[in-house]
Design a protein around this motif. Structure first.
Motif, short mmCIF file in Angstrom:
data_model
loop_
_atom_site.label_atom_id
_atom_site.label_comp_id
_atom_site.label_asym_id
_atom_site.label_seq_id
_atom_site.Cartn_x
_atom_site.Cartn_y
_atom_site.Cartn_z
N SER A 1 0.84 -1.20 0.00
CA SER A 1 0.00 0.00 0.00
C SER A 1 0.88 1.25 0.00
O SER A 1 2.01 1.22 0.48
CB SER A 1 -0.92 0.00 1.21
N PRO A 2 0.36 2.36 -0.54
CA PRO A 2 1.15 3.61 -0.51
C PRO A 2 1.25 4.14 0.93
O PRO A 2 0.25 4.27 1.62
CB PRO A 2 0.36 4.56 -1.40
N VAL A 3 2.47 4.41 1.35
CA VAL A 3 2.73 4.88 2.70
C VAL A 3 3.41 6.24 2.61
O VAL A 3 4.41 6.40 1.90
CB VAL A 3 3.63 3.89 3.47
N GLN A 4 2.87 7.22 3.34
CA GLN A 4 3.46 8.56 3.36
C GLN A 4 4.17 8.79 4.67
O GLN A 4 3.75 8.33 5.73
CB GLN A 4 2.39 9.63 3.19
N ILE A 5 5.26 9.55 4.57
CA ILE A 5 6.03 9.97 5.73
C ILE A 5 5.81 11.47 5.90
O ILE A 5 5.90 12.22 4.94
CB ILE A 5 7.53 9.68 5.54
N ALA A 6 5.51 11.89 7.13
CA ALA A 6 5.39 13.31 7.45
C ALA A 6 6.67 13.72 8.18
O ALA A 6 7.17 13.00 9.04
CB ALA A 6 4.17 13.55 8.34
N TYR A 7 7.21 14.89 7.81
CA TYR A 7 8.41 15.39 8.48
C TYR A 7 8.39 16.92 8.44
O TYR A 7 7.70 17.54 7.64
CB TYR A 7 9.69 14.84 7.83
N ALA A 8 9.15 17.51 9.34
CA ALA A 8 9.29 18.96 9.36
C ALA A 8 10.30 19.34 8.28
O ALA A 8 11.30 18.65 8.09
CB ALA A 8 9.78 19.43 10.72
N THR A 9 10.04 20.42 7.59
CA THR A 9 10.91 20.81 6.47
C THR A 9 12.34 21.09 6.93
O THR A 9 13.27 20.89 6.17
CB THR A 9 10.36 22.04 5.74
N ASP A 10 12.52 21.51 8.18
CA ASP A 10 13.88 21.78 8.67
C ASP A 10 14.53 20.55 9.32
O ASP A 10 15.72 20.58 9.63
CB ASP A 10 13.88 22.96 9.64
N LYS A 11 13.77 19.46 9.53
CA LYS A 11 14.31 18.23 10.12
C LYS A 11 13.79 17.02 9.36
O LYS A 11 12.96 16.27 9.88
CB LYS A 11 13.92 18.12 11.59
N PRO A 12 14.25 16.78 8.15
CA PRO A 12 13.71 15.65 7.38
C PRO A 12 14.06 14.28 7.97
O PRO A 12 13.37 13.30 7.68
CB PRO A 12 14.31 15.83 6.00
N ALA A 13 15.08 14.20 8.80
CA ALA A 13 15.46 12.91 9.38
C ALA A 13 14.47 12.45 10.46
O ALA A 13 14.39 11.27 10.78
CB ALA A 13 16.86 12.99 9.98
N ASP A 14 13.69 13.38 11.02
CA ASP A 14 12.75 13.06 12.08
C ASP A 14 11.35 12.85 11.50
O ASP A 14 10.42 13.57 11.82
CB ASP A 14 12.70 14.18 13.12
N GLY A 15 11.22 11.85 10.68
CA GLY A 15 9.94 11.57 10.06
C GLY A 15 9.10 10.60 10.87
O GLY A 15 9.62 9.83 11.67
N VAL A 16 7.79 10.69 10.68
CA VAL A 16 6.85 9.75 11.28
C VAL A 16 5.88 9.33 10.19
O VAL A 16 5.69 10.04 9.20
CB VAL A 16 6.08 10.36 12.48
N PHE A 17 5.27 8.18 10.36
CA PHE A 17 4.27 7.75 9.40
C PHE A 17 3.11 8.74 9.45
O PHE A 17 2.68 9.15 10.52
CB PHE A 17 3.78 6.33 9.71
N LYS A 18 2.60 9.12 8.29
CA LYS A 18 1.53 10.12 8.23
C LYS A 18 0.31 9.66 9.01
O LYS A 18 -0.34 10.47 9.67
CB LYS A 18 1.15 10.42 6.78
N THR A 19 0.01 8.38 9.00
CA THR A 19 -1.15 7.88 9.76
C THR A 19 -0.95 8.10 11.26
O THR A 19 -1.88 8.45 11.97
CB THR A 19 -1.40 6.40 9.48
#
Length: 150
Positions: free
Chosen positions: A90-108
């Motif tokens: 399934s398509p999975v999106q990652i949400a992250y802050a634009t100034d901290k791309p390494a600190d992502g979380v699953f969008k769900t």
């Protein structure tokens, strides 16, 4: 009676500190993402299989590219390979802050967060979890190290 109480206090302080740190980091990450969110599709890299005490679990490994760099993120553990495969397909999106791309979380996970969650709730849950971990840890330590019982 002093040693069991001191043991409990030390174990509680350690457990409280660790749980509070984890909760505060989670709140700070979600707050940073909420201020300047960015979303990217994750690419499944494979499925990891783990056997522990006869129980087999599966985890989906993802990667995502943001700000010219590649990052890795793993899902939670699934009980069946079919569940892990369904997430990988399934398509999975990652949400992250634009100034901290390494600190992502699953969008769900980001969408299900409690926006009202703050320091008070983080410290309260750390106190409750820390107390029960301290009770368990103290009991184990007192059982394993008899010199702490006096």
């Amino acid at each position: 009676m002093k040693k069991p109480l001191i043991t409990f206090m030390v174990v509680f302080a350690i457990a409280f500190g660790l749980v509070a740190w984890f909760n505060i980091e989670k709140i700070n990450t979600n707050a940073a993402i909420a201020k300047s969110p960015a979303y990217v599709l994750a690419t499944p890299e494979g499925i990891t299989k783990r056997t522990k005490k006869g129980k087999v679990t599966y985890q989906v490994n993802f990667s995502y590219a943001a700000a010219g760099a590649s990052y890795k993120m793993d899902s939670h553990w699934f009980d069946t390979q079919e569940q892990a495969q369904a997430m990988a397909n399934s398509p999975v999106q990652i949400a992250y802050a634009t100034d901290k791309p390494a600190d992502g979380v699953f969008k769900t996970d980001f969408d299900q967060r409690d926006p009202g969650e703050g320091m008070a709730s983080a410290l309260t849950s750390a106190g409750i979890i820390g107390f029960f971990l301290a009770l368990l840890g103290t009991a184990v330590l007192l059982y394993r190290i008899p010199s702490l019982r006096r």
